[in-house]
Design a protein around this motif. Structure first.
Motif, PDB file in Angstrom:
ATOM      1  N   GLU A  97      23.122  61.578  48.450  1.00  0.00           N
ATOM      2  CA  GLU A  97      21.800  61.172  47.984  1.00  0.00           C
ATOM      3  C   GLU A  97      21.280  62.092  46.876  1.00  0.00           C
ATOM      4  O   GLU A  97      20.506  61.660  46.025  1.00  0.00           O
ATOM      5  CB  GLU A  97      20.813  61.115  49.155  1.00  0.00           C
ATOM      6  CG  GLU A  97      21.028  59.874  49.998  1.00  0.00           C
ATOM      7  CD  GLU A  97      20.193  59.812  51.264  1.00  0.00           C
ATOM      8  OE1 GLU A  97      19.977  58.705  51.764  1.00  0.00           O
ATOM      9  OE2 GLU A  97      19.755  60.870  51.758  1.00  0.00           O
TER      10      GLU A  97
ATOM     11  N   VAL B 147      15.751  60.958  39.591  1.00  0.00           N
ATOM     12  CA  VAL B 147      14.414  61.181  40.153  1.00  0.00           C
ATOM     13  C   VAL B 147      14.165  62.675  40.303  1.00  0.00           C
ATOM     14  O   VAL B 147      13.097  63.187  39.968  1.00  0.00           O
ATOM     15  CB  VAL B 147      14.273  60.510  41.529  1.00  0.00           C
ATOM     16  CG1 VAL B 147      12.828  60.507  41.956  1.00  0.00           C
ATOM     17  CG2 VAL B 147      14.832  59.117  41.512  1.00  0.00           C
TER      18      VAL B 147
ATOM     19  N   ALA C  65      10.371  65.971  48.438  1.00  0.00           N
ATOM     20  CA  ALA C  65       9.470  64.831  48.291  1.00  0.00           C
ATOM     21  C   ALA C  65      10.189  63.510  48.504  1.00  0.00           C
ATOM     22  O   ALA C  65       9.557  62.478  48.713  1.00  0.00           O
ATOM     23  CB  ALA C  65       8.833  64.843  46.903  1.00  0.00           C
ATOM     24  N   LEU C  66      11.524  63.539  48.454  1.00  0.00           N
ATOM     25  CA  LEU C  66      12.291  62.294  48.532  1.00  0.00           C
ATOM     26  C   LEU C  66      12.531  61.861  49.978  1.00  0.00           C
ATOM     27  O   LEU C  66      12.689  62.690  50.864  1.00  0.00           O
ATOM     28  CB  LEU C  66      13.654  62.488  47.878  1.00  0.00           C
ATOM     29  CG  LEU C  66      13.735  62.387  46.365  1.00  0.00           C
ATOM     30  CD1 LEU C  66      15.172  62.574  45.930  1.00  0.00           C
ATOM     31  CD2 LEU C  66      13.226  61.037  45.909  1.00  0.00           C
ATOM     32  N   LEU C  67      12.576  60.555  50.169  1.00  0.00           N
ATOM     33  CA  LEU C  67      12.924  60.022  51.476  1.00  0.00           C
ATOM     34  C   LEU C  67      14.390  59.614  51.446  1.00  0.00           C
ATOM     35  O   LEU C  67      14.786  58.792  50.623  1.00  0.00           O
ATOM     36  CB  LEU C  67      12.052  58.805  51.804  1.00  0.00           C
ATOM     37  CG  LEU C  67      12.225  58.248  53.214  1.00  0.00           C
ATOM     38  CD1 LEU C  67      11.630  59.197  54.231  1.00  0.00           C
ATOM     39  CD2 LEU C  67      11.579  56.880  53.343  1.00  0.00           C
ATOM     40  N   GLY C  68      15.193  60.224  52.314  1.00  0.00           N
ATOM     41  CA  GLY C  68      16.603  59.858  52.399  1.00  0.00           C
ATOM     42  C   GLY C  68      16.823  58.871  53.537  1.00  0.00           C
ATOM     43  O   GLY C  68      15.917  58.574  54.314  1.00  0.00           O
TER      44      GLY C  68
ATOM     45  N   LYS D 271      21.568  50.261  41.386  1.00  0.00           N
ATOM     46  CA  LYS D 271      21.130  51.220  42.388  1.00  0.00           C
ATOM     47  C   LYS D 271      20.647  52.544  41.826  1.00  0.00           C
ATOM     48  O   LYS D 271      19.910  53.251  42.476  1.00  0.00           O
ATOM     49  CB  LYS D 271      22.246  51.454  43.413  1.00  0.00           C
ATOM     50  CG  LYS D 271      22.288  50.339  44.440  1.00  0.00           C
ATOM     51  CD  LYS D 271      23.187  50.694  45.585  1.00  0.00           C
ATOM     52  CE  LYS D 271      22.411  51.287  46.734  1.00  0.00           C
ATOM     53  NZ  LYS D 271      23.244  51.455  47.919  1.00  0.00           N
ATOM     54  N   SER D 272      21.082  52.922  40.604  1.00  0.00           N
ATOM     55  CA  SER D 272      20.651  54.251  40.161  1.00  0.00           C
ATOM     56  C   SER D 272      20.553  54.475  38.654  1.00  0.00           C
ATOM     57  O   SER D 272      20.361  55.587  38.222  1.00  0.00           O
ATOM     58  CB  SER D 272      21.566  55.321  40.768  1.00  0.00           C
ATOM     59  OG  SER D 272      22.868  55.164  40.249  1.00  0.00           O
TER      60      SER D 272
ATOM     61  N   LEU E 157      15.769  52.330  49.442  1.00  0.00           N
ATOM     62  CA  LEU E 157      15.173  53.568  48.938  1.00  0.00           C
ATOM     63  C   LEU E 157      15.167  53.659  47.415  1.00  0.00           C
ATOM     64  O   LEU E 157      14.628  54.595  46.848  1.00  0.00           O
ATOM     65  CB  LEU E 157      15.926  54.763  49.531  1.00  0.00           C
ATOM     66  CG  LEU E 157      15.886  54.818  51.068  1.00  0.00           C
ATOM     67  CD1 LEU E 157      16.786  55.926  51.574  1.00  0.00           C
ATOM     68  CD2 LEU E 157      14.463  55.026  51.550  1.00  0.00           C
ATOM     69  N   SER E 158      15.769  52.672  46.747  1.00  0.00           N
ATOM     70  CA  SER E 158      15.850  52.731  45.285  1.00  0.00           C
ATOM     71  C   SER E 158      14.481  52.639  44.624  1.00  0.00           C
ATOM     72  O   SER E 158      14.331  52.977  43.453  1.00  0.00           O
ATOM     73  CB  SER E 158      16.714  51.592  44.751  1.00  0.00           C
ATOM     74  OG  SER E 158      18.028  51.748  45.175  1.00  0.00           O
TER      75      SER E 158
ATOM     76  N   GLN F 174      12.272  54.509  44.857  1.00  0.00           N
ATOM     77  CA  GLN F 174      11.938  55.861  44.397  1.00  0.00           C
ATOM     78  C   GLN F 174      12.487  56.124  43.007  1.00  0.00           C
ATOM     79  O   GLN F 174      11.885  56.849  42.222  1.00  0.00           O
ATOM     80  CB  GLN F 174      12.510  56.905  45.369  1.00  0.00           C
ATOM     81  CG  GLN F 174      11.978  56.737  46.781  1.00  0.00           C
ATOM     82  CD  GLN F 174      12.584  57.747  47.751  1.00  0.00           C
ATOM     83  OE1 GLN F 174      11.975  58.737  48.065  1.00  0.00           O
ATOM     84  NE2 GLN F 174      13.796  57.484  48.203  1.00  0.00           N
ATOM     85  N   ILE F 175      13.646  55.525  42.714  1.00  0.00           N
ATOM     86  CA  ILE F 175      14.221  55.708  41.386  1.00  0.00           C
ATOM     87  C   ILE F 175      13.410  54.898  40.375  1.00  0.00           C
ATOM     88  O   ILE F 175      13.092  55.364  39.289  1.00  0.00           O
ATOM     89  CB  ILE F 175      15.698  55.274  41.353  1.00  0.00           C
ATOM     90  CG1 ILE F 175      16.467  55.978  42.471  1.00  0.00           C
ATOM     91  CG2 ILE F 175      16.324  55.604  40.009  1.00  0.00           C
ATOM     92  CD1 ILE F 175      17.908  55.537  42.589  1.00  0.00           C
TER      93      ILE F 175
ATOM     94  N   ASN G 107      10.351  54.246  40.429  1.00  0.00           N
ATOM     95  CA  ASN G 107       9.059  54.888  40.175  1.00  0.00           C
ATOM     96  C   ASN G 107       9.193  56.349  39.744  1.00  0.00           C
ATOM     97  O   ASN G 107       8.192  56.981  39.431  1.00  0.00           O
ATOM     98  CB  ASN G 107       8.191  54.828  41.433  1.00  0.00           C
ATOM     99  CG  ASN G 107       7.552  53.461  41.623  1.00  0.00           C
ATOM    100  OD1 ASN G 107       6.574  53.139  40.955  1.00  0.00           O
ATOM    101  ND2 ASN G 107       8.103  52.642  42.498  1.00  0.00           N
ATOM    102  N   LEU G 108      10.425  56.875  39.776  1.00  0.00           N
ATOM    103  CA  LEU G 108      10.648  58.307  39.555  1.00  0.00           C
ATOM    104  C   LEU G 108       9.668  59.135  40.384  1.00  0.00           C
ATOM    105  O   LEU G 108       8.999  60.043  39.887  1.00  0.00           O
ATOM    106  CB  LEU G 108      10.534  58.661  38.070  1.00  0.00           C
ATOM    107  CG  LEU G 108      11.673  58.138  37.176  1.00  0.00           C
ATOM    108  CD1 LEU G 108      11.472  58.568  35.742  1.00  0.00           C
ATOM    109  CD2 LEU G 108      13.026  58.599  37.662  1.00  0.00           C
ATOM    110  N   ALA G 109       9.544  58.775  41.652  1.00  0.00           N
ATOM    111  CA  ALA G 109       8.630  59.478  42.547  1.00  0.00           C
ATOM    112  C   ALA G 109       9.195  59.443  43.953  1.00  0.00           C
ATOM    113  O   ALA G 109       9.984  58.556  44.290  1.00  0.00           O
ATOM    114  CB  ALA G 109       7.257  58.805  42.526  1.00  0.00           C
ATOM    115  N   GLY G 110       8.809  60.411  44.766  1.00  0.00           N
ATOM    116  CA  GLY G 110       9.331  60.502  46.119  1.00  0.00           C
ATOM    117  C   GLY G 110       8.450  59.793  47.129  1.00  0.00           C
ATOM    118  O   GLY G 110       7.234  59.920  47.118  1.00  0.00           O
TER     119      GLY G 110
ATOM    120  N   ARG H  53       4.581  60.847  49.657  1.00  0.00           N
ATOM    121  CA  ARG H  53       3.476  59.882  49.737  1.00  0.00           C
ATOM    122  C   ARG H  53       3.204  59.475  51.176  1.00  0.00           C
ATOM    123  O   ARG H  53       2.057  59.355  51.598  1.00  0.00           O
ATOM    124  CB  ARG H  53       3.806  58.652  48.890  1.00  0.00           C
ATOM    125  CG  ARG H  53       3.820  58.947  47.408  1.00  0.00           C
ATOM    126  CD  ARG H  53       3.832  57.674  46.607  1.00  0.00           C
ATOM    127  NE  ARG H  53       3.811  57.967  45.182  1.00  0.00           N
ATOM    128  CZ  ARG H  53       3.681  57.049  44.240  1.00  0.00           C
ATOM    129  NH1 ARG H  53       3.578  55.781  44.583  1.00  0.00           N
ATOM    130  NH2 ARG H  53       3.680  57.376  42.976  1.00  0.00           N
TER     131      ARG H  53
END
Lengths: 211, 473
Positions: A199, A206, B14-17, B214-215, B278-279, B281-282, B284-287, B291
């Motif tokens: 991940e 990001v 800040a990221l959710l995995g 996806k990324s 979870l994409s 987040q990519i 929005n470029l935010a975690g 939030r």
């Protein structure tokens, strides 16, 4: 404990497989939760590891790749027929079995007796894996299925490496109670909520650009 | 390289995995009863409709082979969507756009191919047999109305309909993205299949950054020069409210809500997701994790309260101070305007903001480029010499000319009579949407020859209600 078991007439191979199997399963879980390598669930990579262990890496990998490639090709041909799931899997298994038989015959005719000597049960286990593969192919598409097949192979190879590491094997065979430690270890693994290693790669943009 | 990598690791918290999503959000907040609702489209439709959440109309269901045999195919409308009740990833969905000309038992798909009743029967049989269902066991099939694509989205999407994914937690909309179907994703708005995800600022509903697949972070629609950022999503407040209301009704504490916009109905709720990807987040470029933690434990009293909290907490740093005071946007006397043509073609022009004019007008050549060539030619052919225009009979003449032109002039929305310093004229009026300063304006504009003038478009009072004009800007 092992001596007791052996004295009762239980084959040493059976004992070592039963003791080592939890280890392989734990490795699969660890690779998923911490590293992020997915593979087809926990059953497939564990069983493939054991198959590799019993029939040897060379034949194991060769047959695994053959099964996946043929399964993939068969699916592409069958796609246009629009038939139901189980008959489709049955046809795929038929084709894969025939191809495996072909490989054995060609191998034997070329004087490579090792192939023909491969015991049948592990062979059948590898062939039946094609069902998993077809199921994922339908659900997530061919690319995802190929990726998962590759990841499964990788996990199985790592499992094989673990089982080939004599020190580990002997330690666990000499002190089978160590297996009990695997349970609390998995509890910890099951509570791990950090990012998986893959991940960090998936979210690299990001991580770099987060506002 | 390495130091930047290290500093980027600080953002990881800040990221959710996947692990944290399953362990801390899906497991504790999405109980099995709620997950069952999410996996059963007919049931979720029923529950959502009861909660006054707008959903696509259900046309018919086929639950068994005997119902399939007795089905009255002629009862289906001209366009519809056929879905498996427990499908996943968009599999097994059949969309038809119109009835085949002169036939009662055949329809046309998006790619132009024909679907006949025997085709549909075999498709439904596959659905009933569970070929597309999650568990592979038997399933039900249903027909629902086909949503119509919003003009604004036309240039951005390939075949399918874009939708808006909103993560709702504790009755607060936390993060959102617009999902666009592409050629690679075969017209499905699914990121895993190669669709585009565009991040949305929760406060304003304006798109920010985008991800392909996806990324991969992208700026433009692939193969075009269409910018993905700065698109203002219409009905934003309503969309957020719809998502929150769906969370209340479904009982999913951690919800991925999919909302689409229908050209006529406005926001329509599409689907509940118990395990949202979870994409977002990519895109929005935010975690998400940061939030979600800010929202956790807040006492949210109502739907509108939840929406307000989300907008306050997760609004971007767009400079909107003045705009917030009056609720209106500030524009200059000349503004860049993006016109959205009939064919979905977009043309950007500089327009003069003219508070002295009542309505908006555009140049003939420009109108032609936007797909109104036939309208202009047909209108020119009308014989208008018998109409003597004066301020007294204006209303009457407008009515008469429109009646005379109706049916002969395609896409004519109205007729305009204009009195100006250069004399009076009768002009054709068409429906045309444009985007100015991120705001989508569905307008009626008149067409006139402006080739000798500096600006090819003027925006009149009628379309300036949501703006303040700053002559220094």
């Amino acid at each position: 404990m092992n001596t007791i078991a052996v004295n009762f007439g239980i084959p040493i191979d059976t004992i070592s497989l039963l003791v080592l199997f939890p280890l392989v399963a734990t490795l699969v879980a660890l690779l998923r939760q911490i590293v992020g390598i997915k593979a087809f669930g926990i059953y497939t990579p564990s069983i493939v590891t054991l198959v590799f262990f019993t029939i040897g890496l060379k034949y194991g990998i060769a047959i695994y790749i053959a099964v996946i490639t043929v399964g993939m090709a068969t699916r592409l041909i069958l796609r246009h027929l629009r038939i139901l799931y189980l008959p489709r899997v049955a046809i795929t298994i038929t084709v894969v079995s025939l191809v495996t038989l072909g490989i054995l015959i060609i191998g034997a005719s070329m004087g490579r007796t090792g192939f023909a000597a491969v015991s049948p049960l592990p062979l059948l286990i590898l062939i039946i894996l094609v069902e998993k593969f077809v199921a994922v192919q339908i659900e997530k598409g061919s690319r995802a299925a190929m990726l998962l097949a590759g990841e499964t192979l990788l996990v199985s190879l790592l499992g094989y490496a673990l089982l080939s590491y004599d020190k580990v094997v002997y330690t666990f065979l000499a002190h089978p109670w160590l297996i009990l430690l695997i349970i609390p270890f998995n509890v910890l693994l099951g509570k791990w909520s950090g990012l998986r290693l893959t991940e960090y790669f998936r979210f690299r943009e990001v991580l770099k650009k987060m506002r | 390289m390495f130091p930047t990598f290290l500093s980027s690791l600080k953002n990881a918290s800040a990221l959710l995995g996947m692990n944290a999503r399953n362990l801390h959000y899906v497991r504790p907040f999405n109980l099995s009863r709620a997950r069952e609702i999410a996996d059963d489209k007919l049931l979720s439709k029923k529950i959502l409709r009861r909660a006054k959440v707008p959903v696509p109309d259900l046309l018919a269901t086929i639950k068994s082979r005997s119902q399939l045999l007795e089905f009255d195919w002629e009862s289906l409308p001209d366009s519809w969507v056929l879905k498996p009740n427990r499908g996943f990833g968009g599999g097994g969905i059949l969309v038809v756009f119109a009835r085949k000309k002169g036939r009662n038992d055949a329809w046309v798909k998006a790619d132009g191919s024909t679907v006949t009743v025997p085709d549909i029967v075999s498709h439904v049989r596959n659905i009933l047999d569970g070929a597309f269902s999650l568990s592979g066991t038997g399933d039900e099939a249903f027909f629902e109305e086909r949503l119509k694509l919003l003009k604004l989205f036309k240039p951005y999407s390939y075949r399918g309909i874009p939708d808006i994914r909103i993560i709702v937690y504790n009755r607060v909309p936390v993060m959102a993205m617009l999902r666009l179907p592409t050629r690679a994703s075969d017209g499905k708005a699914n990121l895993q299949l190669g669709g585009i995800g565009v991040g949305i600022d929760i406060a304003t509903g304006v798109t920010t950054t985008a991800v392909l697949g996806k990324s991969k972070v992208i700026e433009y629609v692939p193969g075009t020069r269409l910018l993905l950022s700065g698109v203002k999503i219409p009905y934003w407040e309503e969309i957020l409210e719809t998502a929150v209301r769906a969370q209340e009704a479904s009982g999913l504490g951690f919800l991925g809500a999919d909302v689409a916009i229908d050209r006529e109905k406005g926001p329509v709720f599409l689907e509940l997701n118990a395990r949202p990807g979870l994409s977002i987040q990519i895109a929005n470029l935010a975690g998400l994790k940061a939030r979600l933690e800010r929202v956790c434990g807040l006492k949210i009293r109502s739907v509108s309260h939840g929406v307000r909290v989300g907008r306050d907490l997760f609004g971007g740093e767009v400079e909107e101070e003045v705009e917030n005071l009056s609720g209106k946007k500030v524009i200059g006397s000349v503004e860049k305007v993006k016109l959205i043509g009939r064919n979905g073609k977009e043309i950007e022009v500089k327009a003069k903001i003219d508070t002295g004019a009542y309505s908006t007008s555009i140049d003939r050549e420009l109108a032609r480029n936007l797909g109104f060539g036939e309208t202009i030619e047909a209108f020119d052919k009308l014989d208008l010499s018998s109409f003597e225009l004066s301020p007294e009979n204006e209303a009457e003449i407008k009515k008469e000319v429109f009646r005379a032109a109706e049916g002969k002039v395609p896409h004519l929305a109205d007729v305009a009579t204009v009195f100006s310093s250069s004399g009076e004229s009768i002009r054709p009026v068409v429906r045309l949407s444009f985007v100015m300063d991120g705001v989508l304006i569905p307008a009626k504009v008149n067409i006139v020859d402006r080739s000798h003038l500096k600006y090819r478009m003027i925006v009149g009072k009628r379309n300036l209600r949501r703006f303040l004009v700053d002559v220094d800007k």
